[in-house]
Design a protein around this motif. Structure first.
Motif, PDB file in Angstrom:
ATOM      1  N   ASP A 166      -0.111   7.352   3.139  1.00  0.00           N
ATOM      2  CA  ASP A 166       0.758   6.321   3.686  1.00  0.00           C
ATOM      3  C   ASP A 166       0.076   5.132   3.886  1.00  0.00           C
ATOM      4  OD1 ASP A 166      -0.420   7.410   5.591  1.00  0.00           O
ATOM      5  OD2 ASP A 166       1.377   7.370   7.092  1.00  0.00           O
ATOM      6  N   ARG A 167      -0.974   4.834   3.114  1.00  0.00           N
ATOM      7  CA  ARG A 167      -1.816   3.842   3.443  1.00  0.00           C
ATOM      8  C   ARG A 167      -2.448   3.105   1.973  1.00  0.00           C
ATOM      9  NH1 ARG A 167      -6.672   4.185   8.119  1.00  0.00           N
ATOM     10  NH2 ARG A 167      -6.450   2.222   8.398  1.00  0.00           N
ATOM     11  N   LEU A 168      -2.398   1.631   2.207  1.00  0.00           N
ATOM     12  CA  LEU A 168      -2.933   0.872   1.178  1.00  0.00           C
ATOM     13  C   LEU A 168      -4.534   0.878   1.214  1.00  0.00           C
ATOM     14  CD1 LEU A 168      -2.547  -1.122  -1.219  1.00  0.00           C
ATOM     15  CD2 LEU A 168      -2.292  -2.828   0.226  1.00  0.00           C
ATOM     16  N   TYR A 169      -5.136   1.140   0.328  1.00  0.00           N
ATOM     17  CA  TYR A 169      -6.555   1.102   0.272  1.00  0.00           C
ATOM     18  C   TYR A 169      -7.183  -0.141  -0.645  1.00  0.00           C
ATOM     19  CZ  TYR A 169      -6.641   5.326   2.998  1.00  0.00           C
ATOM     20  OH  TYR A 169      -6.766   6.426   4.050  1.00  0.00           O
ATOM     21  N   LEU A 170      -7.963  -0.889  -0.057  1.00  0.00           N
ATOM     22  CA  LEU A 170      -8.424  -1.963  -1.106  1.00  0.00           C
ATOM     23  C   LEU A 170     -10.040  -1.829  -0.976  1.00  0.00           C
ATOM     24  CD1 LEU A 170      -6.793  -5.198   0.579  1.00  0.00           C
ATOM     25  CD2 LEU A 170      -6.367  -4.047  -1.880  1.00  0.00           C
ATOM     26  N   PHE A 171     -10.554  -1.788  -2.608  1.00  0.00           N
ATOM     27  CA  PHE A 171     -11.927  -1.576  -2.645  1.00  0.00           C
ATOM     28  C   PHE A 171     -12.615  -2.811  -3.111  1.00  0.00           C
ATOM     29  CE2 PHE A 171      -9.724   2.480  -3.018  1.00  0.00           C
ATOM     30  CZ  PHE A 171     -10.609   3.123  -2.344  1.00  0.00           C
ATOM     31  N   GLY A 172     -13.472  -3.350  -2.359  1.00  0.00           N
ATOM     32  CA  GLY A 172     -14.430  -4.730  -2.628  1.00  0.00           C
ATOM     33  C   GLY A 172     -15.142  -4.240  -3.859  1.00  0.00           C
ATOM     34  N   PRO A 173     -15.784  -5.446  -4.358  1.00  0.00           N
ATOM     35  CA  PRO A 173     -16.870  -5.190  -5.550  1.00  0.00           C
ATOM     36  C   PRO A 173     -18.146  -4.645  -5.183  1.00  0.00           C
ATOM     37  CG  PRO A 173     -16.039  -7.460  -5.009  1.00  0.00           C
ATOM     38  CD  PRO A 173     -15.498  -6.826  -3.943  1.00  0.00           C
ATOM     39  N   GLY A 174     -18.574  -4.045  -6.150  1.00  0.00           N
ATOM     40  CA  GLY A 174     -20.053  -3.292  -5.896  1.00  0.00           C
ATOM     41  C   GLY A 174     -19.943  -1.866  -6.045  1.00  0.00           C
ATOM     42  N   GLN A 175     -21.013  -1.163  -6.076  1.00  0.00           N
ATOM     43  CA  GLN A 175     -21.246   0.329  -6.247  1.00  0.00           C
ATOM     44  C   GLN A 175     -20.832   1.142  -5.191  1.00  0.00           C
ATOM     45  OE1 GLN A 175     -25.006   1.570  -7.145  1.00  0.00           O
ATOM     46  NE2 GLN A 175     -24.801   1.695  -9.390  1.00  0.00           N
ATOM     47  N   SER A 176     -21.012   0.777  -3.810  1.00  0.00           N
ATOM     48  CA  SER A 176     -20.730   1.584  -2.772  1.00  0.00           C
ATOM     49  C   SER A 176     -19.399   1.798  -2.732  1.00  0.00           C
ATOM     50  CB  SER A 176     -21.319   1.036  -1.498  1.00  0.00           C
ATOM     51  OG  SER A 176     -22.477   0.237  -1.822  1.00  0.00           O
ATOM     52  N   ALA A 177     -18.490   0.737  -2.639  1.00  0.00           N
ATOM     53  CA  ALA A 177     -16.942   0.828  -2.472  1.00  0.00           C
ATOM     54  C   ALA A 177     -16.368   1.613  -3.578  1.00  0.00           C
ATOM     55  CB  ALA A 177     -16.383  -0.646  -2.043  1.00  0.00           C
ATOM     56  N   LYS A 178     -16.955   1.284  -4.744  1.00  0.00           N
ATOM     57  CA  LYS A 178     -16.148   1.751  -5.869  1.00  0.00           C
ATOM     58  C   LYS A 178     -16.623   3.219  -6.280  1.00  0.00           C
ATOM     59  CE  LYS A 178     -13.897  -1.580  -6.732  1.00  0.00           C
ATOM     60  NZ  LYS A 178     -14.198  -2.873  -7.511  1.00  0.00           N
ATOM     61  N   ALA A 179     -17.587   3.676  -5.568  1.00  0.00           N
ATOM     62  CA  ALA A 179     -18.039   5.252  -5.643  1.00  0.00           C
ATOM     63  C   ALA A 179     -17.032   5.866  -4.863  1.00  0.00           C
ATOM     64  CB  ALA A 179     -19.319   5.312  -4.854  1.00  0.00           C
ATOM     65  N   ILE A 180     -16.372   5.496  -3.905  1.00  0.00           N
ATOM     66  CA  ILE A 180     -15.308   6.494  -3.257  1.00  0.00           C
ATOM     67  C   ILE A 180     -14.096   6.646  -4.427  1.00  0.00           C
ATOM     68  CG2 ILE A 180     -13.265   6.392  -1.561  1.00  0.00           C
ATOM     69  CD1 ILE A 180     -15.324   4.151   0.009  1.00  0.00           C
ATOM     70  N   LEU A 181     -13.850   5.454  -5.214  1.00  0.00           N
ATOM     71  CA  LEU A 181     -12.556   5.750  -6.403  1.00  0.00           C
ATOM     72  C   LEU A 181     -13.192   6.712  -7.419  1.00  0.00           C
ATOM     73  CD1 LEU A 181     -11.255   2.267  -6.866  1.00  0.00           C
ATOM     74  CD2 LEU A 181     -10.320   4.013  -6.095  1.00  0.00           C
ATOM     75  N   SER A 182     -14.501   6.360  -7.736  1.00  0.00           N
ATOM     76  CA  SER A 182     -14.940   7.259  -8.733  1.00  0.00           C
ATOM     77  C   SER A 182     -15.159   8.873  -8.292  1.00  0.00           C
ATOM     78  CB  SER A 182     -16.281   6.826  -9.289  1.00  0.00           C
ATOM     79  OG  SER A 182     -17.127   6.763  -8.152  1.00  0.00           O
ATOM     80  N   ASN A 183     -14.991   9.055  -7.052  1.00  0.00           N
ATOM     81  CA  ASN A 183     -14.865  10.501  -6.860  1.00  0.00           C
ATOM     82  C   ASN A 183     -13.598  11.131  -6.733  1.00  0.00           C
ATOM     83  OD1 ASN A 183     -17.218  11.916  -5.476  1.00  0.00           O
ATOM     84  ND2 ASN A 183     -17.506   9.893  -4.795  1.00  0.00           N
TER      85      ASN A 183
END
Lengths: 395, 472, 518
Positions: free
Chosen positions: A240-257
């Motif tokens: 029930d939460r909106l997540y935003l991911f800023g630019p760059g590897q670190s934040a995007k690594a969460i998504l790629s998992n």
């Protein structure tokens, strides 16, 4: 004093406009697109913050600048006399290109300027450097989307302070200290956020607390601890939460998992995720604000959370490569709902500790408290000092 | 009384610059007028200004020697007494060359150094690792740890990281001293990284781990099964192979603790399937030192799965810029706490590296035949002592066979406590076996006796006659 | 400051093989006592005494050498160890003289052949020395009790982490208090041991003054704070003058404060942990108190604490009877049972007591003064070498017993790194210097520490060698980059060390990977 200090000024009028609208620069035709997306002029205002601090010294500085949108307009507005560099054409806001910058810089060499100061981003730095090489020191007023080269002041005010110090040194008959700095820009055919190509070594001022480190490419530094953290965070995303991911590897690594369908996201934009799905990619400021409005019903949703990386060796939280995360966006999300994650090795290199926030103006700096926790691994945080844009951060 | 800052130093043999001149020369070059200037960073109210009331200095070596030995001679030792204490620290003979080497100033005084500066010492480290590897039958060995218990504690944590599980099974017969260390290493359930310790019973008839009980304790959340061989109570776990097979059915790692001096005659744990072997290094040429001879090791197969979880530093053989030349450099340094702070694998620091010099010397002196020989001598002497004691009325050997150098002696039939017996033995210059009655009440009035190669026939006869007298 | 003549030096080169490559089958270095006939006939052959499943079947592949061959081999290796034989200003480790008399004392049976489980009545000498030294450290620290079980500084930090657990658990607050705060300049063992004990780690980054600000600490202290673990001064020689305020802030929040006194040498007799407000501290006896380092232990991290934490100390603890004799008390049930087995590295406690008594309080004061003076003396000379700069140059004020320098400029100009220079200095009989603990934020760092041992001539010689090598870096960089040349062996190939196919921590692994046959 033998002669006055000679300062060349070049403004790239379209620099930085792509940031808030989610474009990754304004090179080539992108400026046109940016304008059609409602981008605002940025570099003029930023250059004004620098040059206005030099007004009182105008008797001791000889200014050299192209006319119109590339500098003349600003100097005239501030009542500063200057020598106009003639580029043999009328310069209109959206018609300038890299050749104008290169030309202006080349001509300044003929006038033996002591320094060229320019308002722009990495592309502008590259153009100035292409023209002058290491023959004259260059200094950037940070106004672009990406500023990974080592020639940019942290803030426009810092650029002015550097010039004032150099002027004082010159008046004392001393040499101001110079150093070599990498000029970096995105590689030609890659939009991948973390890829910077090295173009050469420019000369700039030695002012470690006022000039931003060149961004370090993050590829070579596989950070297992950070990747574990990203995996851990990805397992704990709430429905029930909106997540935003800023630019760059670190934040995007969460998504790629989250699985292969989430991997290989373009790392340079802001993406949104809700209830198991990517609901927005490469979002503009406006698109983010719209999303935040959609999710602001507190009975239905938890407060949105922004995962934010730190720009490599530069130590920028906001204001470099992520201008779409504007003051309006951040204040709507709330500073308490920002989760910063980064490679400990990189953050540890920043001594004394400084993370920068630059909302593009000198007004909106009060939103962050002075210290922020940067998560570097599961259960491991580094506490860093945050400096927000504006003269309050004189160092 | 302390001197104030400006007073010139008093000449002292440990400090060259206390000689007149040197101190002043440094003051001059450093442009210091008052020594307190050098401490300008420290706020005045942090500085101690009270009276010290410190014991007076003894700068003369002769006087110092007399002072120290005057105090320390109050001790009694295993040299002039007959010592049957073991239980985690064992009296073996230390060859003179071992003492010579560990007191060589070149080995004794330096810090870590580098492959360039301290090649010889690094080679000793490699020879230590190699010879331990040979004894236990493993290819990957780290530099030593503080003790047997800390080696075991780290090994359990390695297994938990490898398996992602958080339970370890240990035998109820574990050395209480070592178990206390394990408990510390396994943490608290309120915090992260906690490992639950589950105890497996020993079969009272054999002194070995009860296989049925082991089976019932095993589950898919078990990270590791830990056991010693021989165990704390001296008994050889002759069903080690079965234990390992059981543990493998749930995918647990098997950690076996060994006394390396037994490995000239006993099967090394690698041959019955142990994954991680830990043990003590003290019996290999190091004096007991009131417990200060402790040292431990961790050994595994040369497999990244294990190697990348080692908390220790380790040297690796490598080449140099000259073909054929050997050098020894640290491997996997980056996963240590020096390389990665809190992101590393547990932590390391100063350990007991000097003991590698004694250990390597000892193992080189013994060689394959020496290890076999000393194992045989210990086996025969310990069994002889047990036999003689068993012949005394009122005394039983709890488990009469299948032990190495330690065995449990039960005194229930004498109607005397071990405490009473040991007190009486002490008057006869005998240190009786470790009293087990508090830690293992189920064993009654029992003591753990340790007999090694240092105990002669005559020593054993003396013990037997002393005990006979004492229990009368 | 007369530049010394650079001496001709060459390390002894024996081209010594591995002991595993030496010897001949059947040669013997030691003979075990022969079992008496009466014993053998009573118990039978040894092999029958081992359960059949547990008999070693294969023959150990250990070397077979004569006693003299073993002795000569290890003597050769000792000679091939530079260590303290030249000049070692290995920073952060406080290289000291290790008085030889201490070896004479601790290698006598009344120390070496004492068993830890002996009846305390038979160990009164050892217990007395422990007790006396405990009292000396109490005076130096202002704290109330010292124990010596920890096998080094890191183990003492671990002791603190474990005591922190036990303390908060005893108050029912452990689940809530799960954060330990430290700084980027605290020794790595502090966050590492706290993490191993299960705590979350919060690290404060350094700010302009060379240490984190009070505000930075305030921003993270909360009801979750279990403890603060810090060094002061740190190993760059910077002292945090706000440390009292730090301790107050953490105490107010209910946390404990631990003082890692690894860098005690410069401040001993001036600073007492208890006066600053700390609950506990750690001294390294193998460093500050004259114990030998042994290339990495056996060492002692003496752990001291105030009354509040005494109930949680690991046992066995030396206590005094009414009659003045000593006994051993075990740890409390809710305390830390053990950090390690037994009483600790007793010989080094004895050595440290002996060293401290030799020095006396005046000697300790002189040692602190000389260490700090020598460091400032070095700084004057080192900064005159082109390419050498001071780490964190903007932090004003005299550094204490250590300063971290940077060779970054020299590297930029010549391509010669701090590690190249470290290697090359060994060609002059100068032991490798210490670089930096993690994190490395000073480029191409090196950290010398003069301490009180080395004479002005030694210090000058060390600097002269560094200067010579820095000059070489400009005139003949290759000789520096390919160093060492006068050492036992040449520059090591370090790429093999991180390759799982090529590393070899044992001879048997090496033989397999490189297909070596004996």
């Amino acid at each position: 004093m033998a002669s006055n200090f000679k300062l060349g000024l070049i403004i790239n009028p379209v620099a930085g406009m792509g940031g808030k609208v989610g474009l990754h620069g304004t090179d080539n035709d992108l400026a046109q697109i940016a304008i059609s997306h409602g981008a605002e002029k940025i570099s003029f205002d930023r250059a004004q913050r620098t040059i206005s601090m030099l007004v009182t010294e105008q008797d001791n500085i000889d200014f050299y600048s192209p006319g119109g949108v590339m500098g003349g307009e600003l100097l005239e507005m501030l009542g500063i006399n200057f020598f106009e560099i003639d580029l043999n054409e009328n310069l209109y806001f959206n018609k300038t290109n890299h050749l104008h910058t290169q030309n202006a810089a080349l001509k300044m060499l003929d006038h033996k300027v002591d320094v060229i100061i320019f308002a722009g981003g990495d592309g502008t730095a590259r153009d100035v450097f292409t023209a002058v090489g290491s023959k004259v020191p260059i200094l950037g007023i940070p106004s672009g989307v990406k500023m990974r080269s080592g020639v940019f002041a942290n803030y426009p005010e810092h650029a002015a302070m550097i010039i004032l110090d150099a002027l004082a040194a010159a008046q004392d008959g001393k040499n101001f200290e110079l150093t070599n700095a990498d000029v970096l820009d995105a590689s030609i055919d890659s939009r991948e956020y973390s890829n910077s190509q090295f173009f050469g070594s420019a000369r700039t001022f030695k002012a470690p607390n006022r000039i931003t480190n060149p961004k370090v490419n993050s590829h070579s530094n596989q950070d297992v601890a950070l990747m574990e953290l990203a995996a851990h965070l990805s397992k704990n995303l709430e429905p029930d939460r909106l997540y935003l991911f800023g630019p760059g590897q670190s934040a995007k690594a969460i998504l790629s998992n989250l699985g292969s369908s989430f991997a290989n996201q373009d790392q340079s934009g802001v993406d949104a995720y809700y209830a198991g799905e990517i609901i927005g990619q490469d979002l503009s400021e406006k698109a983010i604000l719209d999303l935040l409005s959609r999710f602001d019903d507190k009975r239905k949703f938890q407060a949105p959370l922004l995962y934010l990386g730190v720009i490599g060796g530069q130590g920028f939280l906001l204001g470099r490569g992520n201008q779409q995360l504007s003051y309006e966006v951040i204040s709507k999300i709330g500073v308490g709902n920002i989760y910063v994650l980064a490679n400990s090795g990189k953050i540890n290199q920043i001594v004394p500790s400084r993370l920068y926030v630059d909302f593009g103006d000198a007004v909106h700096f009060k939103i962050f408290s002075d210290y922020i926790k940067v998560h570097v691994a599961i259960d491991r945080t580094l506490v860093c000092k945050v400096l927000s844009s504006g003269v309050q951060s004189n160092q | 009384m302390s001197k104030d800052g400006n007073a010139l130093p008093t000449p002292h043999p440990f400090m060259a610059n206390t000689a007149p001149g040197s101190f002043q020369e440094m003051l001059r070059v450093a442009k210091v007028n008052d020594i307190e200037e050098l401490f300008e960073q420290i706020p005045q109210d942090h500085k101690f200004t009270g009276e010290w009331n410190f014991d007076s200095a003894i700068p003369s070596e002769a006087s110092l020697y007399k002072h120290l030995t005057g105090i320390l001679r109050k001790n009694r030792s295993g040299e002039e007494n007959l010592n049957f204490l073991g239980a985690g620290c064992w009296q073996h003979y230390v060859p003179a060359i071992c003492d010579e080497m560990v007191t060589r100033t070149e080995f004794l005084t330096p810090v870590w150094g580098t492959p360039s500066s301290d090649h010889g010492r690094n080679q000793v480290w490699f020879e230590f690792q190699s010879q331990i590897g040979e004894l236990v039958g493993m290819e990957f060995v780290g530099l030593p740890l503080y003790s047997f218990g800390t080696a075991g504690g780290h090994a359990i944590r390695m297994a938990a990281r490898i398996t992602g599980r958080n339970k370890v099974i240990v035998p109820r017969s574990l050395d209480p001293e070592r178990l206390a260390v394990f408990k510390t290493y396994c943490g608290f359930k309120e915090l992260s990284g906690y490992i639950e310790i589950v105890y497996v019973n020993l079969d009272p008839k054999t002194g070995r781990i009860d296989l049925m009980d082991m089976k019932s304790k095993l589950s898919s959340d078990v990270a590791a099964v830990y056991f010693d061989n021989p165990n704390y109570l001296g008994v050889i776990e002759s069903e080690a192979k079965e234990l390992v097979a059981l543990a493998k059915t749930v995918g647990a790692e098997v950690i076996v603790g060994v006394d390396p001096i037994s490995l000239g005659v006993l099967t090394p744990p690698s041959e019955y399937g142990a994954d991680i072997i830990v043990g003590t290094t003290q019996p290999l040429g190091v004096h007991m030192n009131a417990g200060g001879g402790a040292g431990g090791f961790i050994a595994t197969r040369d497999d990244e799965k294990y190697a990348r979880e080692f908390p220790t530093l380790q040297v690796s053989l490598t080449g140099t810029s000259v073909p054929g030349e050997m050098a020894f450099g640290l491997t996997l340094f980056e996963q240590s706490s020096y390389g990665s702070r809190e992101h590393g694998k547990d932590w390391t620091g100063n350990s007991v590296y000097l003991w590698t010099v004694a250990n390597a010397t000892y193992m080189s002196l013994l060689g394959p035949t020496g290890f076999k020989e000393i194992g045989n001598t210990i086996l025969q002497r310990s069994h002889y002592a047990a036999k003689q004691l068993a012949d005394i009325s009122g005394i039983k050997i709890t488990w009469g066979s299948g032990y190495f150098k330690e065995f449990v002696v039960n005194f229930d039939g004498t109607k005397k406590s071990v405490a009473t017996i040991n007190k009486a033995l002490l008057e006869k210059n005998i240190f009786g076996g470790k009293d087990l009655s508090l830690d293992f009440p189920e064993l009654g009035q029992s003591a753990l006796y340790c007999v090694t190669e240092i105990h002669t026939l005559e020593d054993i006869q003396n013990l037997v006659s002393a005990i006979k007298e004492v229990i009368k | 400051m007369i530049k010394s003549k650079i001496r001709k030096y060459h390390a002894p080169v024996w081209d010594e093989p591995l002991v595993m490559q030496m010897g001949k089958a059947g040669r013997r270095g030691a003979i075990a006592p022969v079992t008496e006939g009466a014993i053998a006939s009573a118990v039978g052959p040894a092999i029958d005494l081992i359960p059949a499943s547990m008999r070693r079947l294969n023959v150990l592949d250990l070397p077979e050498l004569s006693e003299f061959e073993v002795q000569r081999h290890y003597l050769h290796l000792s000679q091939q160890t530079l260590g303290m034989m030249g000049i070692s200003l290995f920073g952060t480790c406080t290289m000291k003289y290790n008085p030889r008399v201490n070896e004479r004392i601790v290698y006598q049976p009344f120390v070496s052949e004492v068993h830890p489980h002996q009846d305390p009545s038979t160990m009164q000498g050892i217990l007395e020395v422990v007790n006396r030294f405990d009292h000396l450290l109490r005076k130096l620290s202002g704290l109330d009790k010292f124990v010596f079980q920890a096998g080094g500084g890191a183990d003492a930090a671990y002791t603190q982490a474990c005591i922190t657990r036990a303390y908060h658990a005893s108050r029912g607050e452990l689940a809530q208090r799960n954060e330990i705060i430290t700084t980027a300049q605290a020794h790595p063992c502090n966050p590492a041991t706290a993490a191993a004990a299960g705590f979350k780690i919060i690290t404060l980054a350094l700010e302009d003054d060379g240490y984190p600000s009070v505000e930075s600490l305030r921003s993270v202290v909360s009801e979750r704070t279990a403890a603060l673990m810090v060094n002061n001064p740190d190993d760059i020689g910077i002292y945090n003058p706000k440390i009292k305020e730090w301790v107050d802030i953490v105490h107010e929040a209910g946390g404990l404060c631990f003082y890692d006194h690894a860098n005690f040498n410069g401040v001993m007799t001036r600073i007492r942990a208890a006066d600053i407000g700390f609950d506990a501290c750690m001294y390294m006896l193998h460093k500050t108190f004259g114990g030998p380092k042994g290339g990495g232990g056996p060492a002692v991290g003496a752990y001291g604490c105030n009354e509040k934490l005494i109930p949680f100390l690991p046992g066995p603890i030396v206590e005094t009877n009414k009659d003045g004799s000593f006994y051993l008390r075990d740890s409390n049930p809710n305390g830390v049972a053990r950090i390690r087995e037994f009483l600790g590295n007793i010989p080094t406690v004895i050595r440290a007591y002996s060293w401290t008594r030799s020095m006396g309080i005046e000697g300790l004061r002189d040692a602190a003064n000389i260490s700090v003076l020598a460091n400032n003396y070095m700084e004057k000379r080192l900064l005159e070498i082109p390419g050498v700069t001071k780490g964190m140059p903007d932090v004003k004020g005299r550094r204490l017993e250590m300063t971290r320098y940077s060779l970054g400029e020299l590297t930029d100009q010549t391509g010669v790194s701090c590690i190249d220079i470290q290697n090359r200095m060994t060609d002059f009989g100068v032991d490798a210097y210490w670089l930096s603990h993690e994190p490395w934020f000073i480029p191409e760092p090196f950290t010398p520490e003069a301490g009180e041992l080395w004479s002005v001539e030694d210090i000058d010689y060390w600097i002269d060698v560094l200067e010579t090598v820095c000059t070489e870096a400009r005139t003949n960089p290759e000789i520096v980059k390919t160093a060492p040349h006068n050492q036992v062996v040449h520059k090591q190939n370090s790429t093999n060390l991180s390759d799982p196919q090529k590393w070899a921590t044992t001879w048997r692994a090496y033989k397999r990977k490189y297909a070596v046959t004996d």
